[in-house]
Design an enzyme around this catalytic site. Structure first.
Site, PDB file in Angstrom:
ATOM      1  N   LYS A  39      37.094  36.775  45.110  1.00  0.00           N
ATOM      2  CA  LYS A  39      38.408  37.160  45.640  1.00  0.00           C
ATOM      3  C   LYS A  39      38.497  38.680  45.727  1.00  0.00           C
ATOM      4  CE  LYS A  39      40.354  37.008  40.976  1.00  0.00           C
ATOM      5  NZ  LYS A  39      40.994  36.126  39.991  1.00  0.00           N
ATOM      6  N   ARG A 137      51.389  30.659  34.684  1.00  0.00           N
ATOM      7  CA  ARG A 137      51.342  31.177  36.048  1.00  0.00           C
ATOM      8  C   ARG A 137      51.362  29.946  36.950  1.00  0.00           C
ATOM      9  NH1 ARG A 137      46.400  35.276  37.430  1.00  0.00           N
ATOM     10  NH2 ARG A 137      45.259  33.343  37.605  1.00  0.00           N
ATOM     11  N   HIS A 171      43.138  28.074  33.433  1.00  0.00           N
ATOM     12  CA  HIS A 171      42.752  29.482  33.333  1.00  0.00           C
ATOM     13  C   HIS A 171      43.183  30.040  31.984  1.00  0.00           C
ATOM     14  CE1 HIS A 171      41.328  33.219  34.913  1.00  0.00           C
ATOM     15  NE2 HIS A 171      42.500  33.805  34.973  1.00  0.00           N
ATOM     16  N   ARG A 231      33.137  29.916  35.794  1.00  0.00           N
ATOM     17  CA  ARG A 231      33.895  30.552  36.870  1.00  0.00           C
ATOM     18  C   ARG A 231      34.086  32.049  36.607  1.00  0.00           C
ATOM     19  NH1 ARG A 231      38.723  27.597  36.191  1.00  0.00           N
ATOM     20  NH2 ARG A 231      39.778  29.495  35.622  1.00  0.00           N
ATOM     21  N   TYR A 272      47.346  70.971  43.459  1.00  0.00           N
ATOM     22  CA  TYR A 272      48.807  70.860  43.415  1.00  0.00           C
ATOM     23  C   TYR A 272      49.356  71.057  42.004  1.00  0.00           C
ATOM     24  CZ  TYR A 272      48.742  68.514  48.023  1.00  0.00           C
ATOM     25  OH  TYR A 272      48.592  68.197  49.338  1.00  0.00           O
ATOM     26  N   CYS A 319      43.865  64.908  44.750  1.00  0.00           N
ATOM     27  CA  CYS A 319      44.666  64.844  45.973  1.00  0.00           C
ATOM     28  C   CYS A 319      44.380  63.527  46.692  1.00  0.00           C
ATOM     29  CB  CYS A 319      44.328  66.009  46.902  1.00  0.00           C
ATOM     30  SG  CYS A 319      44.308  67.615  46.089  1.00  0.00           S
ATOM     31  N   MET A 320      45.029  63.337  47.836  1.00  0.00           N
ATOM     32  CA  MET A 320      44.814  62.093  48.583  1.00  0.00           C
ATOM     33  C   MET A 320      43.357  61.940  49.023  1.00  0.00           C
ATOM     34  SD  MET A 320      46.668  60.731  52.038  1.00  0.00           S
ATOM     35  CE  MET A 320      48.304  60.575  51.351  1.00  0.00           C
ATOM     36  N   ASP A 321      42.771  63.039  49.496  1.00  0.00           N
ATOM     37  CA  ASP A 321      41.445  62.952  50.113  1.00  0.00           C
ATOM     38  C   ASP A 321      40.378  63.783  49.408  1.00  0.00           C
ATOM     39  OD1 ASP A 321      42.771  61.584  52.324  1.00  0.00           O
ATOM     40  OD2 ASP A 321      43.574  63.578  52.766  1.00  0.00           O
TER      41      ASP A 321
HETATM   42  C1  LIG Z   1      40.130  35.925  38.859  1.00  0.00           C
HETATM   43  C2  LIG Z   1      39.944  34.595  38.282  1.00  0.00           C
HETATM   44  C3  LIG Z   1      38.768  34.266  37.588  1.00  0.00           C
HETATM   45  C4  LIG Z   1      37.717  35.276  37.242  1.00  0.00           C
HETATM   46  O1  LIG Z   1      38.166  36.086  36.183  1.00  0.00           O
HETATM   47  P1  LIG Z   1      37.177  37.085  35.429  1.00  0.00           P
HETATM   48  O2  LIG Z   1      37.958  37.578  34.286  1.00  0.00           O
HETATM   49  O3  LIG Z   1      36.848  38.158  36.414  1.00  0.00           O
HETATM   50  O4  LIG Z   1      35.987  36.295  35.049  1.00  0.00           O
HETATM   51  C5  LIG Z   1      38.597  32.971  37.189  1.00  0.00           C
HETATM   52  N1  LIG Z   1      39.549  32.034  37.428  1.00  0.00           N
HETATM   53  C6  LIG Z   1      40.707  32.318  38.060  1.00  0.00           C
HETATM   54  C7  LIG Z   1      41.717  31.255  38.264  1.00  0.00           C
HETATM   55  C8  LIG Z   1      40.948  33.615  38.504  1.00  0.00           C
HETATM   56  O5  LIG Z   1      42.092  33.891  39.121  1.00  0.00           O
END
Ligand SMILES: *Cc1c(COP(=O)(O)O)cnc(C)c1O
Length: 394
Positions: A39, A137, A171, A231, A272, A319-321
């Site tokens: 992701k 969540r 999770h 995961r 700045y 700075c920004m850049d």
């Molecule tokens: C982002 C995420 C993970 C991975 O988490 P890490 O801490 O990077 O291993 C696994 N499961 C779900 C549902 C997530 O949102």
């Protein structure tokens, strides 16, 4: 090399990714499936390249946050199963079916809505059920009083004829915590998850093909939570407190070059707001990297970049850049010299501590202005710059 690639760039070491995958695979065992979390553009590393590498290495599944991220992978010929972890609006269900994507089902209302949408487009939607065991969540509620209702709700979803429920997951909220509280909390989440799986299977009369819950902290600390699939995200990219112990290597190095060098007298205000004043004759290098590239302004006057002649303190407001570094103790550094903002030698974990955040946020915020350069065996194998200029890299 296209000139923009020699301003500030992120090197993505595909060999490090391979090392990390193999080390994690060794740890979790052949029989446990491996889902790579890609992701947020693979935590800023480039989801297409990372997904292709994971495919080549033999990963079983990928996960993204949204349908757009998943479709981007499919449009780039990634064919592994992809789980969408987050919300998909019901108007997009036809895309999930067309692109053969797996959707997370988080509650009764969504299950019914998705069932209806799948029915309308005449398809079957592949799903994984999400259980809320303590992250608070997404997911079916299964807390004390809600347990029976939660199990019933999940069974109901499993029986909907336009949903094909392949898996179930939860999770962890604290699997990377060291405190007794975090350990108890994680154990409780895992026990509850197993109870829910068993409860649903008993009523449904079928087994889930894939039960999964192990994120980074759990892969590192709780091998018993691997179940059918792990995961991890962060570990794959080689950051965080477990990376070294597990023999993992950081995949990204953020690099820039010295664009200009000037010598200032003592008492000169740099950048700045005058947050830095020279206290000696100071040789100042200007780097073409700023907060718009992902070098957070909050890190002003805190971090040192690594030059070929040792560390150089970043001075004055970022700075920004651009930002400035003190090269007084790095006489060998000249205009065009390369510097590492973070990477193999200059740890992003330490940078994250100084920024009062986590390495995830730092890699995710490397902006699209920063080209990604993919390396394998020390050679550049691909380059990517996401500008609205088709063919900008030839
Ligand atoms: C982002 C995420 C993970 C991975 O988490 P890490 O801490 O990077 O291993 C696994 N499961 C779900 C549902 C997530 O949102």
């Amino acid at each position: 090399m296209i000139s923009t690639l020699r301003r500030t760039w992120a090197e993505i070491d595909l060999d490090a990714l391979e090392n990390n995958y193999k080390k994690l695979k060794e740890k979790t065992g052949e029989k446990t499936k491996f889902l790579g979390v890609v992701k947020a553009d693979a935590y800023g590393h480039g989801s297409v390249q990372v997904a292709k590498k994971l495919t080549e290495l033999g990963a079983d599944y990928l996960a993204v946050s949204s349908v757009d991220e998943a479709m981007e992978l499919r449009e780039n010929e990634v064919s592994l199963p992809i789980l969408i972890l987050g919300h998909t609006p019901k108007e997009q269900i036809h895309n999930l079916i067309d692109y053969k994507l797996t959707q997370t089902i988080t509650c009764k209302a969504k299950a019914l809505e998705y069932q209806q949408a799948a029915l309308e487009c005449g398809g079957i939607l592949k799903c994984h059920i999400k259980v809320d065991t303590g992250m608070s969540r997404l997911g079916y509620l299964v807390d004390d009083e809600g347990f029976a209702g939660g199990v019933d709700g999940i069974v109901e979803a499993c029986r909907l004829d336009h949903l094909e429920v392949e898996g179930i997951f939860t999770h962890f909220a604290m699997s990377d915590g060291d405190s007794e509280f975090a350990v108890d909390y994680t154990r409780h989440q895992f026990e509850l998850f197993q109870k829910v799986c068993a409860g649903v299977e008993a009523v449904w009369g079928r087994k889930f093909q894939i039960r999964h819950c192990a994120n980074t902290g759990a892969v590192a600390n709780y091998p018993e939570t691997a179940l059918d699939m792990v995961r991890p995200g962060l570990l794959l990219y080689g950051y965080g407190k477990y990376a070294e112990r597990l023999g993992l290597l950081p995949v990204m190095s953020l690099k820039s070059v010295v664009s200009t060098i000037k010598v200032y007298q003592p008492g000169t205000f740099i950048s700045y707001d005058g947050t830095y004043v020279t206290d000696k004759v100071t040789r100042v290098g200007v780097l073409p990297i700023g907060y718009a590239d992902g070098y957070h302004r909050y890190l002003s006057n805190k971090w040192s970049v690594l030059t070929e002649d040792g560390p150089a303190k970043q001075i004055g407001r970022i700075c920004m850049d651009m930002c400035m570094i003190d090269l007084s103790d790095c006489p060998d550094v000249d205009v065009d010299s390369e510097v590492e903002i973070f990477g193999r030698q200059n740890s992003i974990d330490e940078m994250a501590l100084l920024a009062e955040t986590i390495p995830y946020e730092l890699t995710c915020s490397i902006s699209k202005r920063v080209p990604r350069r993919y390396l394998s065996n020390g050679a550049v194998v691909d380059e990517e710059l996401l500008l609205r200029m088709p063919g900008s890299l030839g």
